[in-house]
Design a protein around this motif. Structure first.
Motif, mmCIF file in Angstrom:
data_model
loop_
_atom_site.group_PDB
_atom_site.id
_atom_site.type_symbol
_atom_site.label_atom_id
_atom_site.label_comp_id
_atom_site.label_asym_id
_atom_site.label_seq_id
_atom_site.Cartn_x
_atom_site.Cartn_y
_atom_site.Cartn_z
ATOM 1 N N THR A 1 13.523 3.827 -7.590
ATOM 2 C CA THR A 1 13.596 5.267 -7.677
ATOM 3 C C THR A 1 12.577 5.781 -6.682
ATOM 4 O O THR A 1 11.742 5.029 -6.191
ATOM 5 N N SER A 2 12.641 7.044 -6.407
ATOM 6 C CA SER A 2 11.686 7.577 -5.447
ATOM 7 C C SER A 2 10.258 7.364 -5.936
ATOM 8 O O SER A 2 9.347 7.139 -5.166
ATOM 9 N N MET A 3 10.088 7.365 -7.290
ATOM 10 C CA MET A 3 8.744 7.219 -7.819
ATOM 11 C C MET A 3 8.128 5.876 -7.474
ATOM 12 O O MET A 3 6.940 5.766 -7.247
ATOM 13 N N ILE A 4 8.934 4.817 -7.484
ATOM 14 C CA ILE A 4 8.337 3.506 -7.300
ATOM 15 C C ILE A 4 8.588 2.948 -5.902
ATOM 16 O O ILE A 4 8.355 1.784 -5.664
ATOM 17 N N ASP A 5 9.074 3.763 -4.984
ATOM 18 C CA ASP A 5 9.231 3.263 -3.625
ATOM 19 C C ASP A 5 7.875 2.954 -3.007
ATOM 20 O O ASP A 5 7.747 2.110 -2.134
ATOM 21 N N GLN A 6 6.866 3.657 -3.461
ATOM 22 C CA GLN A 6 5.516 3.420 -2.959
ATOM 23 C C GLN A 6 4.705 2.713 -4.032
ATOM 24 O O GLN A 6 4.861 2.995 -5.214
ATOM 25 N N PRO A 7 3.846 1.786 -3.640
ATOM 26 C CA PRO A 7 2.984 1.176 -4.652
ATOM 27 C C PRO A 7 2.104 2.228 -5.292
ATOM 28 O O PRO A 7 1.625 3.141 -4.616
ATOM 29 N N LEU A 8 1.912 2.117 -6.625
ATOM 30 C CA LEU A 8 1.078 3.102 -7.306
ATOM 31 C C LEU A 8 -0.392 2.793 -7.086
ATOM 32 O O LEU A 8 -1.223 3.671 -7.115
ATOM 33 N N LEU A 9 -0.717 1.520 -6.925
ATOM 34 C CA LEU A 9 -2.113 1.166 -6.703
ATOM 35 C C LEU A 9 -2.121 -0.082 -5.831
ATOM 36 O O LEU A 9 -1.847 -1.172 -6.294
ATOM 37 N N ASP A 10 -2.422 0.089 -4.563
ATOM 38 C CA ASP A 10 -2.439 -1.023 -3.637
ATOM 39 C C ASP A 10 -3.457 -2.058 -4.116
ATOM 40 O O ASP A 10 -4.569 -1.683 -4.467
ATOM 41 N N PRO A 11 -3.191 -3.344 -4.165
ATOM 42 C CA PRO A 11 -1.965 -3.989 -3.707
ATOM 43 C C PRO A 11 -0.946 -4.252 -4.794
ATOM 44 O O PRO A 11 -0.060 -5.078 -4.597
ATOM 45 N N VAL A 12 -1.059 -3.580 -5.943
ATOM 46 C CA VAL A 12 -0.076 -3.784 -7.006
ATOM 47 C C VAL A 12 1.142 -2.923 -6.715
ATOM 48 O O VAL A 12 0.995 -1.734 -6.432
ATOM 49 N N GLN A 13 2.312 -3.530 -6.795
ATOM 50 C CA GLN A 13 3.527 -2.759 -6.613
ATOM 51 C C GLN A 13 4.335 -2.802 -7.894
ATOM 52 O O GLN A 13 4.413 -3.846 -8.549
ATOM 53 N N LEU A 14 4.897 -1.669 -8.238
ATOM 54 C CA LEU A 14 5.742 -1.579 -9.424
ATOM 55 C C LEU A 14 7.178 -1.362 -8.997
ATOM 56 O O LEU A 14 7.438 -0.648 -8.048
#
Ligand SMILES: CC(C)(COP(=O)(O)OP(=O)(O)OC[C@H]1O[C@@H](n2cnc3c(N)ncnc32)[C@H](O)[C@@H]1OP(=O)(O)O)[C@@H](O)C(=O)NCCC(=O)NCCS
Length: 177
Positions: A6-19
């Motif tokens: 979704t657009s929300m999770i296209d970007q990692p919320l907290l680098d380097p963790v990606q959701l």
């Protein structure tokens, strides 16, 4: 392709963790997290000894629809390190479950997963998340309290309740009369 985004999770919320969202019947991340958890962590997650993951539970864990049952995968360097989910238990209410592999615990992954679930749930109009965990589960208690949940204790269990803030509504258009 089993990765939904979704657009929300296209970007990692907290680098380097990606959701990212767990795909419907996507089994491997669930197995990876289960196998990365010690017996103690599995007990804290499932509240019963769990040397193996029974097929019935595995099927339930991958039966996500991203609406009533939402699961997010946390990844670090393409490795699955955690899973967070919520399952609706009532109108606009859902129970949250979190699991981080032992090697990556206490590094902010659980918090990132919970933040992701709160953001996703809020966008979808959820009003409350509930948590049920062992009363001695210090990491889980810290995590949910830090998120703003209230916690009560009963029969060796801690029950958390977190109100989700409603999405801000767009300001009404000004009219000329
Ligand atoms: C509970 C769990 C999801 C937390 O995820 P995590 O990635 O380890 O936690 P975080 O690194 O995001 O830390 C969250 C808070 O817990 C604290 N914490 C982490 N591990 C801790 C530990 N072993 N003991 C005490 N506090 C701990 C952190 O310091 C942090 O608090 P702070 O913000 O005040 O510093 C994870 O430990 C886990 O999977 N445990 C086994 C399964 C489980 O208990 N699931 C929860 C039941 S739903």
């Amino acid at each position: 392709m089993n990765i939904k985004s979704t657009s929300m999770i296209d970007q990692p919320l907290l680098d380097p963790v990606q959701l990212r969202l767990l795909g419907h019947e996507e089994i491997q991340p669930v197995l990876d997290v289960f196998h990365g958890m010690s017996q103690r962590s599995r007990f804290l997650r499932f509240m019963t000894p769990m040397p193996r993951l029974p097929g019935s539970i595995l099927r339930a864990l991958v039966d996500v629809d991203q609406d009533k049952h939402v699961a997010m995968v946390a990844m670090v360097d393409d490795r699955t390190v955690g899973l967070g989910r919520y399952m609706m238990t009532g109108r606009k209410r859902a129970e949250v479950g979190l699991a981080v592999i032992d090697e990556y615990q206490a590094r902010g992954i659980g918090r990132t997963l919970l933040d992701g679930l709160v953001a996703y749930g809020t966008i979808r109009g959820m009003e409350a998340f509930t948590f049920s965990t062992h009363f001695e589960n210090r990491a889980a208690l810290k995590l949910i309290r830090a998120a703003g949940a209230t916690v009560t204790f009963e029969d060796g269990m801690a029950q958390g309740q977190l109100s989700l803030s409603p999405r801000p509504q767009p300001a009404p258009h000004a009219t000329n009369g």
